[in-house]
Design a protein around this motif. Structure first.
Motif, short mmCIF file in Angstrom:
data_model
loop_
_atom_site.label_atom_id
_atom_site.label_comp_id
_atom_site.label_asym_id
_atom_site.label_seq_id
_atom_site.Cartn_x
_atom_site.Cartn_y
_atom_site.Cartn_z
N MET A 201 0.85 -1.20 0.00
CA MET A 201 0.00 0.00 0.00
C MET A 201 0.89 1.25 0.00
O MET A 201 1.91 1.27 0.67
N ASP A 202 0.52 2.25 -0.80
CA ASP A 202 1.41 3.41 -0.81
C ASP A 202 1.17 4.32 0.41
O ASP A 202 0.19 4.21 1.13
N ALA A 203 2.14 5.20 0.60
CA ALA A 203 2.18 5.99 1.83
C ALA A 203 0.93 6.87 1.97
O ALA A 203 0.36 6.98 3.05
N LEU B 134 -1.72 6.74 5.00
CA LEU B 134 -1.95 7.91 5.86
C LEU B 134 -3.40 8.36 5.83
O LEU B 134 -3.96 8.76 6.85
N GLU B 135 -4.02 8.27 4.64
CA GLU B 135 -5.42 8.68 4.57
C GLU B 135 -6.33 7.74 5.35
O GLU B 135 -7.28 8.17 5.98
N GLU B 136 -5.97 6.43 5.34
CA GLU B 136 -6.74 5.49 6.16
C GLU B 136 -6.55 5.75 7.64
O GLU B 136 -7.49 5.70 8.42
N GLU B 137 -5.30 6.05 7.97
CA GLU B 137 -4.99 6.36 9.37
C GLU B 137 -5.74 7.62 9.81
O GLU B 137 -6.26 7.71 10.92
N ARG B 138 -5.82 8.59 8.90
CA ARG B 138 -6.50 9.84 9.20
C ARG B 138 -7.99 9.59 9.44
O ARG B 138 -8.58 10.11 10.39
N ARG B 139 -8.58 8.73 8.57
CA ARG B 139 -10.01 8.44 8.71
C ARG B 139 -10.29 7.72 10.03
O ARG B 139 -11.21 8.08 10.75
N ALA C 166 0.97 16.47 8.86
CA ALA C 166 2.37 16.83 8.57
C ALA C 166 3.00 15.77 7.67
O ALA C 166 3.76 16.08 6.75
N ALA C 167 2.68 14.49 7.93
CA ALA C 167 3.22 13.40 7.11
C ALA C 167 2.69 13.50 5.68
O ALA C 167 3.43 13.30 4.72
N LEU C 168 1.40 13.83 5.54
CA LEU C 168 0.82 13.99 4.20
C LEU C 168 1.49 15.14 3.46
O LEU C 168 1.73 15.06 2.26
N ALA C 169 1.83 16.21 4.19
CA ALA C 169 2.54 17.33 3.57
C ALA C 169 3.91 16.89 3.09
O ALA C 169 4.38 17.31 2.03
#
Ligand code: ZN
Length: 110
Positions: A1-3, A7-12, A71-74
């Motif tokens: 799975m890409d980063a 991260l978006e799953e983690e965010r949700r 911050a990680a998404l940025a």
């Protein structure tokens, strides 16, 4: 799975947790308004106060985690994601899987 997807799953899931915690917190505030929570000699009031402080700690942790995810998404956006901020070496995939918001490799984190 890409980063980004990770991260978006983690965010949700963090947002879901935050919403649930805030609902709990709201319910506790309502419950304490119905009881004698201001009376520190009231054992039930003390329990409610303790639970409220526990939940508000969890809310703050979830909010902080959300900022780390943003911050990680940025970093994903500008291509710095997955590279250690201290030594510049790539952060091992296994570490990013376990901790997608990691900013440093294991050696630099310890
Ligand atoms: Zn490092």
């Amino acid at each position: 799975m890409d980063a980004r997807r990770r991260l978006e799953e983690e965010r949700r899931s963090t947002l879901d947790r935050l919403t649930a915690l805030q609902a709990d917190f709201g319910a506790m505030v309502e419950a304490s308004e119905g009881s004698n929570a201001d009376d520190e000699h009231d054992p039930e009031g003390a329990t409610i106060a303790f639970e409220r402080s526990q939940v508000s700690t969890l809310v703050r942790q979830a909010q902080r985690h959300l900022r780390e995810i943003d911050a990680a998404l940025a970093r994903v956006e500008d291509g710095r994601y997955g590279r250690c901020e201290r030594c510049g070496e790539p952060i091992p995939e296994g570490r990013l899987e376990a901790r997608p918001v990691a900013r440093t490799c294991v050696a630099c984190a310890s």
